[in-house]
Every structure is written in structure tokens, then in C-alpha cells.
Design a protein around this motif. Structure first.
Motif, PDB file in Angstrom:
ATOM      1  N   ILE A 197       0.870  -1.178   0.000  1.00  0.00           N
ATOM      2  CA  ILE A 197       0.000   0.000   0.000  1.00  0.00           C
ATOM      3  C   ILE A 197       0.902   1.221   0.000  1.00  0.00           C
ATOM      4  O   ILE A 197       1.805   1.331   0.839  1.00  0.00           O
ATOM      5  N   THR A 198       0.675   2.141  -0.932  1.00  0.00           N
ATOM      6  CA  THR A 198       1.539   3.310  -1.046  1.00  0.00           C
ATOM      7  C   THR A 198       0.784   4.578  -0.659  1.00  0.00           C
ATOM      8  O   THR A 198      -0.293   4.860  -1.193  1.00  0.00           O
ATOM      9  N   TYR A 199       1.374   5.319   0.271  1.00  0.00           N
ATOM     10  CA  TYR A 199       0.847   6.604   0.689  1.00  0.00           C
ATOM     11  C   TYR A 199       1.535   7.719  -0.103  1.00  0.00           C
ATOM     12  O   TYR A 199       2.755   7.680  -0.311  1.00  0.00           O
ATOM     13  N   ALA A 200       0.773   8.718  -0.524  1.00  0.00           N
ATOM     14  CA  ALA A 200       1.338   9.949  -1.065  1.00  0.00           C
ATOM     15  C   ALA A 200       1.318  10.983   0.045  1.00  0.00           C
ATOM     16  O   ALA A 200       0.250  11.278   0.603  1.00  0.00           O
ATOM     17  N   CYS A 201       2.482  11.512   0.401  1.00  0.00           N
ATOM     18  CA  CYS A 201       2.600  12.422   1.548  1.00  0.00           C
ATOM     19  C   CYS A 201       3.344  13.696   1.157  1.00  0.00           C
ATOM     20  O   CYS A 201       4.140  13.696   0.221  1.00  0.00           O
ATOM     21  N   PRO A 202       3.107  14.778   1.897  1.00  0.00           N
ATOM     22  CA  PRO A 202       3.834  16.022   1.633  1.00  0.00           C
ATOM     23  C   PRO A 202       5.327  15.871   1.922  1.00  0.00           C
ATOM     24  O   PRO A 202       5.739  14.949   2.642  1.00  0.00           O
ATOM     25  N   LYS A 266       4.499 -19.338   2.928  1.00  0.00           N
ATOM     26  CA  LYS A 266       4.831 -18.345   3.933  1.00  0.00           C
ATOM     27  C   LYS A 266       3.717 -17.305   3.964  1.00  0.00           C
ATOM     28  O   LYS A 266       3.118 -17.003   2.947  1.00  0.00           O
ATOM     29  N   GLU A 267       3.439 -16.787   5.154  1.00  0.00           N
ATOM     30  CA  GLU A 267       2.395 -15.770   5.230  1.00  0.00           C
ATOM     31  C   GLU A 267       2.774 -14.570   4.377  1.00  0.00           C
ATOM     32  O   GLU A 267       3.888 -14.062   4.478  1.00  0.00           O
ATOM     33  N   PRO A 268       1.878 -14.090   3.510  1.00  0.00           N
ATOM     34  CA  PRO A 268       2.229 -12.973   2.630  1.00  0.00           C
ATOM     35  C   PRO A 268       2.375 -11.674   3.397  1.00  0.00           C
ATOM     36  O   PRO A 268       1.595 -11.371   4.298  1.00  0.00           O
ATOM     37  N   ASP A 269       3.377 -10.920   3.051  1.00  0.00           N
ATOM     38  CA  ASP A 269       3.570  -9.604   3.627  1.00  0.00           C
ATOM     39  C   ASP A 269       2.761  -8.579   2.854  1.00  0.00           C
ATOM     40  O   ASP A 269       2.538  -8.718   1.657  1.00  0.00           O
ATOM     41  N   CYS A 270       2.329  -7.543   3.538  1.00  0.00           N
ATOM     42  CA  CYS A 270       1.817  -6.357   2.861  1.00  0.00           C
ATOM     43  C   CYS A 270       2.613  -5.190   3.407  1.00  0.00           C
ATOM     44  O   CYS A 270       2.483  -4.826   4.577  1.00  0.00           O
ATOM     45  N   LYS A 271       3.480  -4.651   2.586  1.00  0.00           N
ATOM     46  CA  LYS A 271       4.331  -3.562   3.022  1.00  0.00           C
ATOM     47  C   LYS A 271       3.650  -2.218   2.765  1.00  0.00           C
ATOM     48  O   LYS A 271       2.774  -2.109   1.913  1.00  0.00           O
TER      49      LYS A 271
END
Length: 432
Positions: A197-202, A266-271
Motif C-alpha cells: 500500500i503506497t501513501y502519497a505524503c507532503p 509463507k504468510e504474505p507480507d503487505c508492506k
């Protein structure tokens, strides 16, 4: 760390037209509508593809000035009890009703072991809760949840405990199809889970966001590149590209014994990735997101697929539009050879705009590298799925690579910039 996160349960979207997004998710992206819930003030539709679940919330137009009856301060009783049926007029959405002016992805829901303890610990260190611990039940059992406001724009996190619930989703939802039927549906799109998940931040806010997630949820730094600076993150500041990426992941306790589908069991990561623009490189898509969305937020979500060629082809045939890199991407020096050495055909990838990025083998003394030795990933971005140039999806297939396609960032950046510049010109022409 105040709260122990187990896994992502679902991601919530708040939109003005649920029907359109529902049609796109089903017909174009091959998700299955598997549960619905109707209240007197909103409609909720749950879509699933394996472990990836989107919950689409539509706010009723006739109640736009009404607020969900949830406390707005921290003077909460220990628990609230709400009983809901299949078609509920209950107050709660497992979220908060958003009056946000544009369509938005605003809630990442995590499963936790103990909602009440998490609430007390997080509130003790100053967290802003929008919903206190709330018990919701129907014939399937009991679920407890609360909602905490994050440090990133309008993003919230629902913390949920469904260990005492035997239903397919959540109390109050009418389940349309069971999991076994869903698994037999369209196999051309082998999406299994949320990859990132990608955040757009100032600008200059990354470190603050990182500290918040580390302190509250035990997130830890994930280095995108081995040469990445600890404080600066992964920075590209050249050729008109000014971008800083910093990644983090949440620590999952091994004793929980969570099992989710993944290629190596393996349990999947969500970075989680924080993206911010750099000064003096001109306007870019991070700035565009912040302007059109009106605040920091979720810019895109990566969907993991086991076969990106088949998935992209099926979605493209169904009407999904993908960004295409410059045609020279596939013929530039070294790239064609890189693609072929990974066992792929450049022309096949070019048909759908799929990019490939390899990771150098740890043992650089290897005289000859075979396809099996190469670690790489394949990725492609969709065009924005809302009317604004804000949120989009990414397909990603990993073959041993754990990063985010650092070698592809320039090509992806240029393709997105070209699209936005074209849209800007069309908009200007229409106004004239």
C-alpha cells in the motif's frame, strides 16, 4: 508497540457511486461480490479475490448532512453493543462515514487479538479514536472492533477481532456466495493478496509517519535498496524525476499461526510505502494526488498475482487501461537482454506495458547465471480508477525479488507523467 497486528482483513473505499465501481471491480478486475449490507444511511459491498478484500461504501445522498452516531471524543464507555441483522439500520459501518469531497481509499482494517487492550494502550499514548471498542453480533457470532485515526490524511485503521465469529465476513452482511464457489470462478486473474500500500505524503513528513507506525503498531523499516540511506530513504533525483520512497512492514507474531495462501506457504507480507516528491524537479504525480485528493492518502495498492501476463491480458480484454512505458524501454541497452535472461519475451511484456526488474545475485562470482538463479519482479500500473487522478492499482508478480522495481521507476514515472500532461491539455482545451 501498543497494538499487535495479525493481518489485513479488508481495505475500505468511500465513493459517491458504488454501482460504477462495483461493475469495474467485477467485470474488469475479476473480483467477486460476496457480501452486502444495507443501512438507512449507506450501502456496503464486499468484493474478494482470494485474501484481497475491498469493502466499498456508498454514502446516501439524502443523508449527506447527517453523521454516523459515533462518539467524537475520547470519553468512551468500555464497550458498545450493537445487534445487527442481514438488512440493518444499525449505526456502524466498521469504519466511519466519510464526508470526503472526492472518492477515496480511507481505511485499512487489521485483525488484532485483543481490541479492548489495543484501545486502552493506544489511547494511553494519545491516539485519536473515532469509534470505541464496539461489539457487533448476529447468528454467526460476535465481532469486536474500534477505529483509530492515522497520522496520514483521512486514512483510518479499523482494529477487528473476529475470533468468535464463524460467518464468512462480518455481522450484518448478507453473504451471497460461499468461499468454495468463489474459488472456482475466473482463474485467469490469479490475484492472491495485497502486496503493498503506497501513501502519497507532503515533503519532509516521511520520518513523522514512520515514527507513528513504529510506536503504535510495531512497524519496522524495510529497505528498498541495499544502498538506501537510513534517514533519506530511496531517492531518485535526476532527469526531471524527484521522488523519495521509504518502506515499512508490520511485525507479525510467529505464535499466532496465521495461514494465508502464498506460493511458498509463507504468510504474505503487505508492506507500506511512503512516497513524497522532491523540490526543484517540477510538478509530478505525488503533487497531483495531494492537490486533487485534498490531503495525504492512499495513492495505490499493489495486487499480488502469480501470473501477471495472464492477469493483465484478461483485465485488458475486459477494459482495464494500463500505463504504457516509453516504447524504447524494451529496446534500451541491456533491458532486452535482462528480460530474455529472466525467461521472458520482450514483445509479450510490451503488449500490456509490463515492466521487469531484476535483483543482482548475492554471489557476484557466479560465472554464468541461469533463469532459475535470477531474482526479479514484474509490474504494471492501471490508470486512475476514480474520476480524479488519484487512486490506481498495480499488478505485481515476484520471482524472488522483494523490492518495488527500483530499475523501473523512471519508466513508470515517465508513463504516468505523460498521461497526466495529456489529461491536463485536454482539460484546458475543453475549458477554452
Amino acid at each position: 508497540m501498543a497494538a499487535y497486528l495479525s493481518r489485513i482483513h479488508h481495505i475500505s473505499l468511500h465513493v459517491s457511486n458504488a454501482e460504477k465501481l462495483a461493475n469495474d471491480l467485477v467485470s474488469k478486475f475479476k473480483f467477486c461480490l460476496f457480501a452486502t449490507r444495507q443501512t438507512d444511511r449507506s450501502r456496503q459491498l464486499a468484493f474478494r479475490k482470494a485474501a484481497a478484500v475491498f469493502l466499498v461504501n456508498e454514502r446516501r445522498q439524502d443523508s449527506v448532512n447527517l453523521d454516523e452516531e459515533v462518539p467524537g471524543n475520547t470519553s468512551f464507555p468500555d464497550q458498545h453493543l450493537v445487534q445487527v441483522g442481514k438488512c440493518s439500520t444499525g449505526k456502524y459501518l466498521y469504519d466511519v462515514c466519510s464526508h470526503y469531497p472526492v472518492d477515496t481509499v480511507s481505511n485499512v482494517c487489521f485483525e488484532v487479538e485483543d481490541v479492548e487492550k489495543s484501545f486502552k494502550d493506544l489511547r494511553h499514548i494519545g491516539c485519536d479514536f473515532l469509534v470505541p471498542p464496539t461489539i457487533v453480533e448476529d447468528e454467526g457470532g460476535v465481532v469486536t472492533y474500534s477505529v483509530v485515526k492515522s497520522i496520514v490524511g483521512n486514512v483510518c485503521h479499523t482494529l477487528i477481532d473476529r475470533s468468535k465469529y464463524e460467518g464468512s465476513f462480518l455481522p450484518g452482511f448478507e453473504v451471497l456466495e460461499n468461499d468454495s464457489i468463489l474459488e472456482d470462478k475466473d482463474r485467469t486473474c490469479s490475484i492472491s493478496h495485497f502486496d503493498h500500500i503506497t501513501y502519497a505524503c507532503p515533503r519532509k513528513t516521511t520520518q513523522q509517519v514512520m515514527r507513528w507506525y513504529e510506536q503504535l503498531f510495531g512497524f519496522r523499516r524495510f529497505f528498498i535498496d541495499s544502498k538506501e540511506d537510513v534517514d533519506e530513504g530511496y531517492v531518485i533525483n535526476q532527469d526531471g524525476i524527484g521522488l523519495r520512497l521509504t518502506a515499512m512492514e508490520y511485525w507479525k507474531c510467529s505464535e499466532l499461526g496465521i495461514i494465508l495462501p502464498f506460493v511458498d506457504k509463507k504468510e504474505p507480507d503487505c508492506k507500506f510505502v511512503i512516497a513524497e516528491s522532491l523540490p526543484k524537479q517540477g510538478r509530478n504525480q505525488v503533487d497531483t494526488f495531494l492537490e486533487q485528493h485534498g490531503s495525504p492518502g492512499i495513492q495505490h495498492i499493489g495486487l499480488y498475482t502469480k501470473n501477471i501476463l495472464c492477469t493483465a491480458q484478461a483485465m485488458s480484454e475486459a477494459g482495464v487501461q494500463f500505463f504504457s512505458p516509453p516504447p524504447t524501454y524494451y529496446t534500451e541497452v541491456g533491458k532486452q537482454q535482462e528480460i530474455e535472461e529472466a525467461g521472458h519475451n520482450p514483445q509479450m511484456l510490451a503488449q500490456h506495458g509490463i515492466l521487469l526488474d531484476t535483483t543482482l545475485p548475492l554471489d557476484s562470482s557466479l560465472q554464468k547465471t541461469t533463469c532459475d538463479d535470477i531474482q526479479y519482479l514484474l509490474q504494471v500500473f492501471t490508470k486512475p480508477i476514480f474520476s480524479e487522478d488519484t487512486f490506481f492499482l498495480e499488478l505485481i508478480e515476484r520471482r524472488g525479488a522483494t523490492g518495488f522495481g527500483e530499475g523501473n521507476i523512471r519508466a513508470l514515472w515517465l508513463s504516468v507523467q505523460a498521461y497526466m500532461e495529456k489529461n491536463k491539455k485536454h482539460s484546458h482545451t475543453a475549458q477554452v
